[in-house]
Design an enzyme around this catalytic site. Structure first.
Site, PDB file in Angstrom:
ATOM      1  N   TYR A  74       7.099   9.158 -13.368  1.00  0.00           N
ATOM      2  CA  TYR A  74       5.755   8.564 -13.225  1.00  0.00           C
ATOM      3  C   TYR A  74       5.423   7.653 -14.406  1.00  0.00           C
ATOM      4  O   TYR A  74       4.725   6.655 -14.255  1.00  0.00           O
ATOM      5  CB  TYR A  74       4.702   9.661 -13.026  1.00  0.00           C
ATOM      6  CG  TYR A  74       4.639  10.121 -11.580  1.00  0.00           C
ATOM      7  CD1 TYR A  74       5.381  11.213 -11.148  1.00  0.00           C
ATOM      8  CD2 TYR A  74       3.890   9.414 -10.647  1.00  0.00           C
ATOM      9  CE1 TYR A  74       5.358  11.595  -9.809  1.00  0.00           C
ATOM     10  CE2 TYR A  74       3.867   9.784  -9.312  1.00  0.00           C
ATOM     11  CZ  TYR A  74       4.601  10.883  -8.901  1.00  0.00           C
ATOM     12  OH  TYR A  74       4.600  11.236  -7.563  1.00  0.00           O
ATOM     13  N   ARG A  77       6.936   4.429 -13.466  1.00  0.00           N
ATOM     14  CA  ARG A  77       6.110   3.729 -12.465  1.00  0.00           C
ATOM     15  C   ARG A  77       4.814   3.216 -13.088  1.00  0.00           C
ATOM     16  O   ARG A  77       4.351   2.124 -12.761  1.00  0.00           O
ATOM     17  CB  ARG A  77       5.806   4.665 -11.296  1.00  0.00           C
ATOM     18  CG  ARG A  77       7.026   4.905 -10.390  1.00  0.00           C
ATOM     19  CD  ARG A  77       6.683   5.767  -9.218  1.00  0.00           C
ATOM     20  NE  ARG A  77       5.584   5.232  -8.427  1.00  0.00           N
ATOM     21  CZ  ARG A  77       4.906   5.978  -7.548  1.00  0.00           C
ATOM     22  NH1 ARG A  77       5.222   7.256  -7.388  1.00  0.00           N
ATOM     23  NH2 ARG A  77       3.917   5.460  -6.858  1.00  0.00           N
ATOM     24  N   ASN A 109      -2.627   3.604  -2.038  1.00  0.00           N
ATOM     25  CA  ASN A 109      -1.937   3.181  -3.253  1.00  0.00           C
ATOM     26  C   ASN A 109      -2.553   3.820  -4.494  1.00  0.00           C
ATOM     27  O   ASN A 109      -3.758   4.057  -4.549  1.00  0.00           O
ATOM     28  CB  ASN A 109      -1.969   1.651  -3.366  1.00  0.00           C
ATOM     29  CG  ASN A 109      -1.299   1.004  -2.171  1.00  0.00           C
ATOM     30  OD1 ASN A 109      -0.561   1.653  -1.427  1.00  0.00           O
ATOM     31  ND2 ASN A 109      -1.579  -0.268  -1.970  1.00  0.00           N
ATOM     32  N   ASP A 111      -2.039   2.370  -7.550  1.00  0.00           N
ATOM     33  CA  ASP A 111      -1.809   1.351  -8.594  1.00  0.00           C
ATOM     34  C   ASP A 111      -3.091   0.725  -9.158  1.00  0.00           C
ATOM     35  O   ASP A 111      -3.014  -0.030 -10.131  1.00  0.00           O
ATOM     36  CB  ASP A 111      -0.870   0.264  -8.060  1.00  0.00           C
ATOM     37  CG  ASP A 111      -1.368  -0.391  -6.770  1.00  0.00           C
ATOM     38  OD1 ASP A 111      -0.513  -0.792  -5.940  1.00  0.00           O
ATOM     39  OD2 ASP A 111      -2.605  -0.495  -6.588  1.00  0.00           O
ATOM     40  N   HIS A 126      -4.897   8.887  -2.451  1.00  0.00           N
ATOM     41  CA  HIS A 126      -3.754   9.561  -3.103  1.00  0.00           C
ATOM     42  C   HIS A 126      -3.851   9.535  -4.621  1.00  0.00           C
ATOM     43  O   HIS A 126      -2.843   9.706  -5.325  1.00  0.00           O
ATOM     44  CB  HIS A 126      -2.440   8.920  -2.637  1.00  0.00           C
ATOM     45  CG  HIS A 126      -2.202   9.079  -1.165  1.00  0.00           C
ATOM     46  ND1 HIS A 126      -1.300   8.301  -0.476  1.00  0.00           N
ATOM     47  CD2 HIS A 126      -2.749   9.899  -0.251  1.00  0.00           C
ATOM     48  CE1 HIS A 126      -1.307   8.646   0.809  1.00  0.00           C
ATOM     49  NE2 HIS A 126      -2.181   9.615   0.970  1.00  0.00           N
ATOM     50  N   PRO A 222       4.436  -7.466   8.013  1.00  0.00           N
ATOM     51  CA  PRO A 222       5.520  -8.347   8.481  1.00  0.00           C
ATOM     52  C   PRO A 222       6.403  -7.665   9.528  1.00  0.00           C
ATOM     53  O   PRO A 222       7.101  -8.339  10.268  1.00  0.00           O
ATOM     54  CB  PRO A 222       6.321  -8.652   7.221  1.00  0.00           C
ATOM     55  CG  PRO A 222       5.841  -7.742   6.159  1.00  0.00           C
ATOM     56  CD  PRO A 222       4.570  -7.113   6.607  1.00  0.00           C
TER      57      PRO A 222
HETATM   58  N1  APR Z   1       2.597  -7.396   3.201  1.00  0.00           N
HETATM   59  C1  APR Z   1       2.202  -6.454   4.104  1.00  0.00           C
HETATM   60  N2  APR Z   1       2.960  -5.375   4.438  1.00  0.00           N
HETATM   61  C2  APR Z   1       4.174  -5.274   3.852  1.00  0.00           C
HETATM   62  C3  APR Z   1       4.668  -6.220   2.919  1.00  0.00           C
HETATM   63  C4  APR Z   1       3.814  -7.328   2.601  1.00  0.00           C
HETATM   64  N3  APR Z   1       4.176  -8.262   1.733  1.00  0.00           N
HETATM   65  N4  APR Z   1       5.917  -5.824   2.509  1.00  0.00           N
HETATM   66  C5  APR Z   1       6.190  -4.664   3.181  1.00  0.00           C
HETATM   67  N5  APR Z   1       5.150  -4.338   3.994  1.00  0.00           N
HETATM   68  C6  APR Z   1       5.012  -3.174   4.882  1.00  0.00           C
HETATM   69  C7  APR Z   1       6.303  -2.578   5.400  1.00  0.00           C
HETATM   70  O1  APR Z   1       6.738  -3.218   6.582  1.00  0.00           O
HETATM   71  C8  APR Z   1       5.887  -1.119   5.657  1.00  0.00           C
HETATM   72  O2  APR Z   1       5.384  -0.971   6.990  1.00  0.00           O
HETATM   73  O3  APR Z   1       4.392  -2.161   4.126  1.00  0.00           O
HETATM   74  C9  APR Z   1       4.751  -0.895   4.670  1.00  0.00           C
HETATM   75  C10 APR Z   1       5.087   0.026   3.497  1.00  0.00           C
HETATM   76  O4  APR Z   1       5.317   1.309   4.010  1.00  0.00           O
HETATM   77  P1  APR Z   1       5.645   2.524   3.018  1.00  0.00           P
HETATM   78  O5  APR Z   1       6.601   2.082   2.009  1.00  0.00           O
HETATM   79  O6  APR Z   1       5.973   3.673   3.883  1.00  0.00           O
HETATM   80  O7  APR Z   1       4.262   2.777   2.272  1.00  0.00           O
HETATM   81  P2  APR Z   1       2.935   3.512   2.772  1.00  0.00           P
HETATM   82  O8  APR Z   1       2.727   3.419   4.226  1.00  0.00           O
HETATM   83  O9  APR Z   1       1.847   3.043   1.885  1.00  0.00           O
HETATM   84  O10 APR Z   1       3.281   5.048   2.366  1.00  0.00           O
HETATM   85  C11 APR Z   1       2.281   6.004   2.497  1.00  0.00           C
HETATM   86  O11 APR Z   1       3.654   7.670   1.493  1.00  0.00           O
HETATM   87  O12 APR Z   1       5.239   7.932  -0.047  1.00  0.00           O
HETATM   88  C12 APR Z   1       3.953   8.218   0.226  1.00  0.00           C
HETATM   89  O13 APR Z   1       2.154   8.581  -1.228  1.00  0.00           O
HETATM   90  C13 APR Z   1       3.032   7.606  -0.782  1.00  0.00           C
HETATM   91  O14 APR Z   1       0.949   6.439  -0.409  1.00  0.00           O
HETATM   92  C14 APR Z   1       2.283   6.556   0.020  1.00  0.00           C
HETATM   93  C15 APR Z   1       2.385   7.062   1.430  1.00  0.00           C
END
Ligand code: APR
Length: 258
Positions: A74, A77, A109, A111, A126, A222
Site C-alpha cells: 500500500y 500504491r 477508487n 486515490d 472503499h 472502452p
Molecule cells: N476510461 C474508462 N474506463 C476504463 C478506462 C478508461 N480510460 N480504462 C479501463 N477502463 C475500464 C475497464 O474496461 C474496466 O471495465 O475500467 C474498468 C476497470 O475495472 P476494474 O479494474 O475491475 O476496477 P473496478 O471496477 O473499479 O474494481 C472494483 O475491485 O479490486 C477491487 O477495491 C477494488 O475498487 C476496486 C473494486
C-alpha cells in the site's frame, strides 16, 4: 501512428434526459483514473490483479499473516497515487457538479483524484489510500514511522499495527457511505457508470437499484462489462475523452470547478 481516440456521438435523447434531470449521480471505478497513470485492477496484464494476488494483499487475513508485506504494497500504491494528477474525466465530473450542485460522485477508487479535481460531493465506498488508521480501533493517524525494515508501523497509542484506511475484501463498507450511495441511486434520474467492471459488490448493485427506481443508466467504458446489457446508453471510449464531450454537448462550456 495512433491518433487520439475520438469521442462517440452523444445521443440527442441522452442530452435531453440530462438537461431535464432533477437529480444525477455517477458511480466511478478504476478506469476513470487509468489516464492518470493509476493501474486498474482487472485489465488483463496491466491490471494490478494480473501481477499481485489480492488474497495475499487486500484481505484482513493477509494482514494478519504478513502486515509488513501488505503495508509495503500500500505504501508503493500510495506513492503512485501521490504522483498522479486528475485527468479530463475527473475534471468533467467536477464541472457537472459546478453546473448541478446536487450532483454526487460515488467512487470505488481510493486515490482521492475526484476531490483533487474539485469535486466536493464525493462518497468513498472503499475508503482512501492517503489515510492511515490504527488496525485496532480505526483512529486515523496523521504521521507514522515506517523506517523499520522488518515490520509495519505501529499505533503510538496502543501499539497495534497501522493500516491503510481502505476496505479490504471480506470487509464491510462504511455504513454512512453505503447509505448515501443507496439514497442517491434510488433518487437519481440519471446514473453515469464510469470505468468500472461492475464485478465487486455491493457497489455493483447500485446501477441495477437505480434502474429499478426509474433512472437512466449511462455506461462509459472502452470495453463491454457484465452490466452492458442492462444499461440505457453506452458511450464506448476512455472517460477522459467521453466525459468532456458529454459535458460540452449537454451544458456547453461549463467553467472548470476551480
Ligand atoms: N476510461 C474508462 N474506463 C476504463 C478506462 C478508461 N480510460 N480504462 C479501463 N477502463 C475500464 C475497464 O474496461 C474496466 O471495465 O475500467 C474498468 C476497470 O475495472 P476494474 O479494474 O475491475 O476496477 P473496478 O471496477 O473499479 O474494481 C472494483 O475491485 O479490486 C477491487 O477495491 C477494488 O475498487 C476496486 C473494486
Amino acid at each position: 501512428m495512433s491518433s487520439a481516440p475520438e469521442a462517440p456521438v452523444i445521443p440527442a435523447a441522452l442530452i435531453g434526459r440530462l438537461r431535464k434531470a432533477r437529480s444525477m449521480a455517477a458511480l466511478t471505478g478504476a478506469g476513470i483514473s487509468a489516464e492518470s497513470g493509476v493501474p486498474t485492477f482487472r485489465d488483463a496484464q496491466t491490471g494490478m490483479w494480473a501481477k499481485f494476488d489480492p488474497l495475499e494483499l487486500a484481505t484482513p487475513d493477509a494482514f494478519r499473516r504478513n502486515a509488513k508485506l501488505v503495508w509495503d504494497w500500500y505504501a508503493w500504491r500510495r506513492e503512485l497515487v501521490a504522483q498522479a494528477q486528475p485527468n479530463a474525466g475527473h475534471r468533467a465530473l467536477a464541472a457537472i457538479e459546478a453546473a448541478n450542485p446536487g450532483f454526487l460522485v460515488i467512487t470505488q477508487n481510493v486515490d482521492g483524484l475526484h476531490q483533487a479535481a474539485g469535486s466536493a460531493n464525493v462518497v468513498e465506498l472503499h475508503g482512501n489510500i492517503r489515510r492511515v488508521k490504527c488496525s485496532r480501533d480505526g483512529t486515523i493517524v496523521a504521521t507514522w514511522d515506517d523506517s523499520s525494515p522488518r515490520e509495519a508501523p505501529r499505533c503510538a497509542q496502543c501499539g497495534a499495527f497501522l493500516r491503510p484506511d481502505v476496505v479490504w475484501f471480506e470487509e464491510t463498507l462504511p455504513d454512512d457511505a453505503l447509505v448515501r450511495a443507496e439514497h442517491a441511486a434510488r433518487d437519481c434520474d440519471v446514473l453515469l457508470v464510469v470505468g468500472t467492471a461492475a464485478e465487486v459488490y455491493p457497489a455493483a448493485m447500485l446501477p441495477t437499484y437505480a434502474r429499478h427506481h426509474g433512472a437512466a443508466i449511462v455506461e462509459i467504458n472502452p470495453s463491454p462489462t457484465r452490466l452492458s446489457d442492462r444499461v440505457d446508453y453506452t458511450l464506448r471510449g476512455p472517460s477522459g475523452v467521453v466525459l468532456p464531450a458529454l459535458v460540452t454537448a449537454v451544458w456547453g462550456d461549463v467553467p472548470a470547478a476551480r
